[in-house]
Design an enzyme around this catalytic site. Structure first.
Site, PDB file in Angstrom:
ATOM      1  N   ALA A  16     -15.013  56.663  50.577  1.00 16.61           N
ATOM      2  CA  ALA A  16     -14.870  58.117  50.486  1.00 16.61           C
ATOM      3  C   ALA A  16     -13.768  58.627  51.426  1.00 16.61           C
ATOM      4  O   ALA A  16     -12.940  59.460  51.036  1.00 16.61           O
ATOM      5  CB  ALA A  16     -16.198  58.783  50.839  1.00 16.61           C
ATOM      6  N   GLU A 114     -34.378  65.094  52.780  1.00 16.70           N
ATOM      7  CA  GLU A 114     -34.562  63.760  53.350  1.00 16.70           C
ATOM      8  C   GLU A 114     -35.136  63.899  54.749  1.00 16.70           C
ATOM      9  O   GLU A 114     -35.171  65.000  55.309  1.00 16.70           O
ATOM     10  CB  GLU A 114     -33.227  63.001  53.361  1.00 16.70           C
ATOM     11  CG  GLU A 114     -32.782  62.645  51.955  1.00 16.70           C
ATOM     12  CD  GLU A 114     -31.547  61.773  51.905  1.00 16.70           C
ATOM     13  OE1 GLU A 114     -30.790  61.755  52.881  1.00 16.70           O
ATOM     14  OE2 GLU A 114     -31.356  61.118  50.873  1.00 16.70           O
ATOM     15  N   HIS A 238     -32.096  50.806  58.170  1.00 16.53           N
ATOM     16  CA  HIS A 238     -32.793  51.510  57.097  1.00 16.53           C
ATOM     17  C   HIS A 238     -34.170  50.885  56.972  1.00 16.53           C
ATOM     18  O   HIS A 238     -34.293  49.664  56.883  1.00 16.53           O
ATOM     19  CB  HIS A 238     -32.037  51.402  55.774  1.00 16.53           C
ATOM     20  CG  HIS A 238     -32.510  52.419  54.779  1.00 16.53           C
ATOM     21  ND1 HIS A 238     -33.725  52.330  54.156  1.00 16.53           N
ATOM     22  CD2 HIS A 238     -31.956  53.564  54.352  1.00 16.53           C
ATOM     23  CE1 HIS A 238     -33.883  53.377  53.375  1.00 16.53           C
ATOM     24  NE2 HIS A 238     -32.825  54.151  53.484  1.00 16.53           N
ATOM     25  N   ARG A 284     -35.700  57.989  60.671  1.00 12.64           N
ATOM     26  CA  ARG A 284     -35.572  56.580  60.300  1.00 12.64           C
ATOM     27  C   ARG A 284     -35.934  55.607  61.412  1.00 12.64           C
ATOM     28  O   ARG A 284     -36.547  54.577  61.167  1.00 12.64           O
ATOM     29  CB  ARG A 284     -34.109  56.290  59.940  1.00 12.64           C
ATOM     30  CG  ARG A 284     -33.785  56.720  58.572  1.00 12.64           C
ATOM     31  CD  ARG A 284     -32.392  56.348  58.247  1.00 12.64           C
ATOM     32  NE  ARG A 284     -32.172  56.805  56.881  1.00 12.64           N
ATOM     33  CZ  ARG A 284     -31.015  56.802  56.281  1.00 12.64           C
ATOM     34  NH1 ARG A 284     -29.959  56.365  56.911  1.00 12.64           N
ATOM     35  NH2 ARG A 284     -30.905  57.216  55.050  1.00 12.64           N
ATOM     36  N   HIS A 345     -28.042  49.313  58.552  1.00 13.29           N
ATOM     37  CA  HIS A 345     -27.624  50.231  57.495  1.00 13.29           C
ATOM     38  C   HIS A 345     -26.390  51.035  57.871  1.00 13.29           C
ATOM     39  O   HIS A 345     -25.480  51.209  57.077  1.00 13.29           O
ATOM     40  CB  HIS A 345     -28.800  51.167  57.233  1.00 13.29           C
ATOM     41  CG  HIS A 345     -28.582  52.144  56.135  1.00 13.29           C
ATOM     42  ND1 HIS A 345     -28.197  51.761  54.877  1.00 13.29           N
ATOM     43  CD2 HIS A 345     -28.698  53.493  56.091  1.00 13.29           C
ATOM     44  CE1 HIS A 345     -28.086  52.838  54.107  1.00 13.29           C
ATOM     45  NE2 HIS A 345     -28.367  53.893  54.826  1.00 13.29           N
ATOM     46  N   ARG A 380     -28.322  58.992  63.415  1.00  9.46           N
ATOM     47  CA  ARG A 380     -27.703  59.800  62.357  1.00  9.46           C
ATOM     48  C   ARG A 380     -28.760  60.534  61.536  1.00  9.46           C
ATOM     49  O   ARG A 380     -29.762  59.939  61.125  1.00  9.46           O
ATOM     50  CB  ARG A 380     -26.923  58.863  61.435  1.00  9.46           C
ATOM     51  CG  ARG A 380     -26.340  59.551  60.224  1.00  9.46           C
ATOM     52  CD  ARG A 380     -25.701  58.540  59.301  1.00  9.46           C
ATOM     53  NE  ARG A 380     -26.698  57.715  58.641  1.00  9.46           N
ATOM     54  CZ  ARG A 380     -26.741  57.491  57.325  1.00  9.46           C
ATOM     55  NH1 ARG A 380     -25.823  58.023  56.535  1.00  9.46           N
ATOM     56  NH2 ARG A 380     -27.657  56.718  56.805  1.00  9.46           N
TER      57      ARG A 380
HETATM   58  C1  LIG Z   1     -26.924  51.454  50.660  1.00 12.14           C
HETATM   59  C2  LIG Z   1     -26.315  52.629  51.354  1.00 12.14           C
HETATM   60  C3  LIG Z   1     -26.756  53.903  51.068  1.00 12.14           C
HETATM   61  C4  LIG Z   1     -26.183  55.007  51.720  1.00 12.14           C
HETATM   62  N1  LIG Z   1     -26.591  56.265  51.380  1.00 12.14           N
HETATM   63  C5  LIG Z   1     -25.967  57.327  51.940  1.00 12.14           C
HETATM   64  C6  LIG Z   1     -26.264  58.647  51.518  1.00 12.14           C
HETATM   65  O1  LIG Z   1     -27.087  58.860  50.633  1.00 12.14           O
HETATM   66  N2  LIG Z   1     -25.612  59.671  52.123  1.00 12.14           N
HETATM   67  C7  LIG Z   1     -24.675  59.484  53.103  1.00 12.14           C
HETATM   68  O2  LIG Z   1     -24.116  60.455  53.620  1.00 12.14           O
HETATM   69  N3  LIG Z   1     -24.369  58.228  53.506  1.00 12.14           N
HETATM   70  C8  LIG Z   1     -24.970  57.163  52.939  1.00 12.14           C
HETATM   71  N4  LIG Z   1     -24.635  55.905  53.342  1.00 12.14           N
HETATM   72  C9  LIG Z   1     -23.587  55.735  54.334  1.00 12.14           C
HETATM   73  C10 LIG Z   1     -22.239  56.013  53.687  1.00 12.14           C
HETATM   74  O3  LIG Z   1     -22.225  55.466  52.392  1.00 12.14           O
HETATM   75  C11 LIG Z   1     -21.108  55.429  54.485  1.00 12.14           C
HETATM   76  O4  LIG Z   1     -21.212  55.792  55.826  1.00 12.14           O
HETATM   77  C12 LIG Z   1     -19.774  55.911  53.949  1.00 12.14           C
HETATM   78  O5  LIG Z   1     -19.701  55.700  52.568  1.00 12.14           O
HETATM   79  C13 LIG Z   1     -18.653  55.186  54.663  1.00 12.14           C
HETATM   80  O6  LIG Z   1     -17.461  55.508  53.995  1.00 12.14           O
HETATM   81  P1  LIG Z   1     -16.085  54.952  54.551  1.00 12.14           P
HETATM   82  O7  LIG Z   1     -15.045  55.521  53.669  1.00 12.14           O
HETATM   83  O8  LIG Z   1     -15.994  55.179  56.007  1.00 12.14           O
HETATM   84  O9  LIG Z   1     -16.211  53.367  54.373  1.00 12.14           O
HETATM   85  P2  LIG Z   1     -16.563  52.502  53.081  1.00 12.14           P
HETATM   86  O10 LIG Z   1     -17.034  53.320  51.974  1.00 12.14           O
HETATM   87  O11 LIG Z   1     -17.430  51.382  53.513  1.00 12.14           O
HETATM   88  O12 LIG Z   1     -15.154  51.918  52.681  1.00 12.14           O
HETATM   89  C14 LIG Z   1     -14.505  50.970  53.502  1.00 12.14           C
HETATM   90  C15 LIG Z   1     -13.376  50.374  52.729  1.00 12.14           C
HETATM   91  O13 LIG Z   1     -12.527  49.603  53.578  1.00 12.14           O
HETATM   92  C16 LIG Z   1     -12.216  48.366  52.945  1.00 12.14           C
HETATM   93  N5  LIG Z   1     -11.869  47.418  54.010  1.00 12.14           N
HETATM   94  C17 LIG Z   1     -12.640  47.010  55.043  1.00 12.14           C
HETATM   95  N6  LIG Z   1     -11.936  46.181  55.840  1.00 12.14           N
HETATM   96  C18 LIG Z   1     -10.702  46.074  55.298  1.00 12.14           C
HETATM   97  C19 LIG Z   1      -9.529  45.366  55.649  1.00 12.14           C
HETATM   98  N7  LIG Z   1      -9.475  44.576  56.735  1.00 12.14           N
HETATM   99  N8  LIG Z   1      -8.429  45.466  54.865  1.00 12.14           N
HETATM  100  C20 LIG Z   1      -8.473  46.229  53.738  1.00 12.14           C
HETATM  101  N9  LIG Z   1      -9.551  46.934  53.351  1.00 12.14           N
HETATM  102  C21 LIG Z   1     -10.649  46.852  54.123  1.00 12.14           C
HETATM  103  C22 LIG Z   1     -13.481  48.046  52.191  1.00 12.14           C
HETATM  104  O14 LIG Z   1     -13.239  47.091  51.220  1.00 12.14           O
HETATM  105  C23 LIG Z   1     -13.820  49.435  51.637  1.00 12.14           C
HETATM  106  O15 LIG Z   1     -13.049  49.748  50.533  1.00 12.14           O
HETATM  107  C24 LIG Z   1     -25.190  54.795  52.702  1.00 12.14           C
HETATM  108  C25 LIG Z   1     -24.752  53.507  52.989  1.00 12.14           C
HETATM  109  C26 LIG Z   1     -25.308  52.428  52.325  1.00 12.14           C
HETATM  110  C27 LIG Z   1     -24.813  51.052  52.643  1.00 12.14           C
END
Ligand SMILES: Cc1cc2nc3c(=O)[nH]c(=O)nc-3n(C[C@H](O)[C@H](O)[C@H](O)COP(=O)(O)OP(=O)(O)OC[C@H]3O[C@@H](n4cnc5c(N)ncnc54)[C@H](O)[C@@H]3O)c2cc1C
Length: 528
Positions: A16, A114, A238, A284, A345, A380
């Site tokens: 995201a 939640e 979680h 949690r 989590h 969190r």
């Molecule tokens: C099962 C689950 C359920 C969740 N439910 C919720 C929810 O309902 N509401 C909420 O707010 N949060 C929720 N979370 C937490 C939330 O999803 C995450 O905190 C958030 O999506 C993180 O987004 P991000 O963009 O920081 O990282 P991510 O979405 O994890 O993206 C990281 C990206 O970096 C890439 N990457 C990593 N290392 C490298 C590298 N060395 N080189 C190139 N690319 C790399 C990965 O491949 C990935 O594309 C949940 C998490 C999980 C696991």
């Protein structure tokens, strides 16, 4: 990728945070967004519950702020909390404008509640919100001629002026990154600004809800570049991850408990009311510790989540994806309780940044789960993390485009002289397994001085082995991840050792009390 390629903005990670930043920055220059796997490999794609924000006139930003501060156990940075939470409603409306298919009720958003939220304020797209948000943000990124999308391209390290001996005075500057391409070569990718949006590090533990990409790469790269990290001891477990050999990352969203599911032992006895008056709706950490305690007391490797109190109709209409995934594994949640175990989590800590993702190094930004703004404090509040990703991405892009246009730097190539081909890979697998079991056994939900000392000693040995192996052999994705994982594990242990109290997600049997003054744990890398 062309070996002479360069970009205005290099975004590492396409969850995201990375996708939202790419959409904004593409209006101002050429963007490269890369991902070490497929574009769907991210924590974002796994998010089920939703995104928190005030959109209902009965709710208020002050109440959302108060809930966040309460969950954070005295450690939240109130300024960051106010800045992020007050943008919640607007971010949800922006996502709707992008086309995110949030559930509605008449002409209103359908909101869920939640744990530890005082109102229904979670916008959601059925029980697969992250996928819906990810797909909505990915479509315009892939269609934009100003954005180059590179999957199976992994950042190995960021390159800074100081590393290249070009350091003069003042703060160090980021010049781009070394990238392991899909073809297995390491190339240098220069950029005016580099954003690490690489997500969390759930893979340091044996049981995790995170996908396999969550190896803490951004935190490790930023640390090696010289950025301090903050509050890494606060790992959210979680409470309810499926306990099943083929579904070890399958999460059972806490919206299920929000809607009335019960936690029970093997005899069907509910135990949460004995631990907290909010029972299954307690925060949690309280729920995860209660499950951990019941499991240890009974010598059991799992507990049960009984979803049947919701009734068939609600299960089928509100949780169709969970229902289907579990049916595929032979479990019908309409008819039987589900075996569950707590799993790593979410990382509340990360690279120390402000809300715009600024780090100690110029032109290097860290956003999303890899960063620590102080929003979450010691725990969190559910569904605040997607919100933080999006607000940070927006603020980061705004900050970057304000900067004067720097020249795109010339960078030397990666030096792989002296490396010899590997003869076997068993050492890599052994070290992966050892790190994850050490962290689960010694640095899990309940900690002690002795367990942390043991973990530190083992990790030091493993890190020494990895370090010599790393410089002697050609690098591949698993070796780079292993190196990062071992570093992040060590930083988590060091942070936990630093905290001489129990607070939020960090519980120590040697220091069960909470100190009167909350202080961040900040670790700073030594001189390069
Ligand atoms: C099962 C689950 C359920 C969740 N439910 C919720 C929810 O309902 N509401 C909420 O707010 N949060 C929720 N979370 C937490 C939330 O999803 C995450 O905190 C958030 O999506 C993180 O987004 P991000 O963009 O920081 O990282 P991510 O979405 O994890 O993206 C990281 C990206 O970096 C890439 N990457 C990593 N290392 C490298 C590298 N060395 N080189 C190139 N690319 C790399 C990965 O491949 C990935 O594309 C949940 C998490 C999980 C696991």
């Amino acid at each position: 990728m062309n070996s002479k390629a360069s970009f205005d903005y290099l975004i590492i990670g396409s969850g995201a945070a990375g996708l939202f930043a790419a959409n904004i920055l593409a209006k101002h220059g050429r963007v490269a967004i890369l991902n070490k796997g497929e574009f769907t490999d991210s924590n974002t794609w796994y998010a089920q519950g939703g995104i928190a924000g005030v959109t209902d006139s009965d709710d208020s930003i002050e109440e959302h702020i108060a809930d966040t501060l309460r969950a954070g156990a005295g450690l939240c940075h109130e300024e960051a909390v106010r800045e992020i939470i007050s943008r919640g409603g607007r971010i949800i409306r922006e996502l709707m404008a992008f086309g995110t298919p949030f559930d509605t009720e008449g002409d209103h958003l359908h909101l869920t509640q939640e744990a530890a939220h005082s109102h229904r304020r979670i916008a959601h797209a059925k029980d697969a919100t992250g996928k819906a948000v990810g797909e909505t943000l990915l479509r315009p990124v892939q269609a934009n001629p100003n954005i180059t999308c590179l999957d199976h391209h992994m950042a190995v390290d960021v390159i800074t002026a100081r590393h290249l001996g070009r350091y003069a005075q003042g703060a160090d500057r980021c010049l781009g990154a070394y990238i392991l391409t899909s073809g297995g070569n390491v190339v240098t990718l220069p950029a005016r600004h580099t954003i690490l949006a690489t997500g969390g590090a759930g893979k340091v533990y044996m049981y995790t809800s995170n996908p396999h990409v969550a190896t803490g790469d951004g935190i490790a790269m930023a640390w090696r570049a010289g950025c301090p990290v903050m509050d890494l001891e606060f790992i959210q477990f979680h409470p309810t991850c499926l306990f099943h050999p083929q579904g070890s990352t399958q999460l059972l969203t806490e919206a299920l408990r929000g809607e009335g599911a019960h936690l029970t032992d093997a005899t069907g006895r509910r135990f949460m009311p004995n631990y907290d008056e909010r029972a299954e709706l307690a925060p949690r950490d309280v729920v995860a510790r209660a499950i951990d305690h019941e499991m240890k007391k009974r010598g059991s490797d799992h507990m049960l989540l009984d979803v049947r109190p919701l009734g068939r109709k609600k299960i089928e209409s509100q949780f169709p994806n969970i229902l289907k995934r579990l049916l595929d594994l032979g479990i019908d949640i309409r008819l039987e309780p589900v075996p569950i175990v707590p799993a790593a989590h979410y990382m509340c800590g990360g690279v120390k940044t402000d809300v715009a993702g600024r780090t100690a190094i110029q032109s290097l930004y860290v956003i999303g789960e890899s960063a620590c703004t102080g929003l979450h404090g010691a725990n969190r509040l559910a569904s605040n993390s997607l919100l933080e990703c999006l607000v940070m991405a927006e603020r980061c892009a705004q900050e970057i485009v304000k900067q004067p246009l720097m020249k795109i730097p010339q960078l030397p190539q990666w030096d792989s002289s002296g490396v010899v081909p590997e003869t076997e890979r068993v050492q890599i697998k052994q070290n992966w397994d050892e790190i994850r079991s050490t962290m689960s056994n010694y640095v899990g939900i309940v900690r002690s001085d002795e367990r942390l000392r043991r973990a530190r000693r083992r990790l030091a040995m493993i890190r020494e082995e990895i370090s010599s192996y790393y410089w002697q052999h050609p690098i591949g994705r698993d070796l780079v991840e292993l190196r990062n994982l071992s570093l992040v594990a060590d930083l988590v242990v060091r942070s936990a050792q630093h905290r001489k109290e129990s607070r939020g997600l960090h519980y120590s049997t040697d220091y069960p009390d909470t100190l009167p003054h909350a202080q961040d744990t900040i670790l700073t890398p030594g001189p390069l």
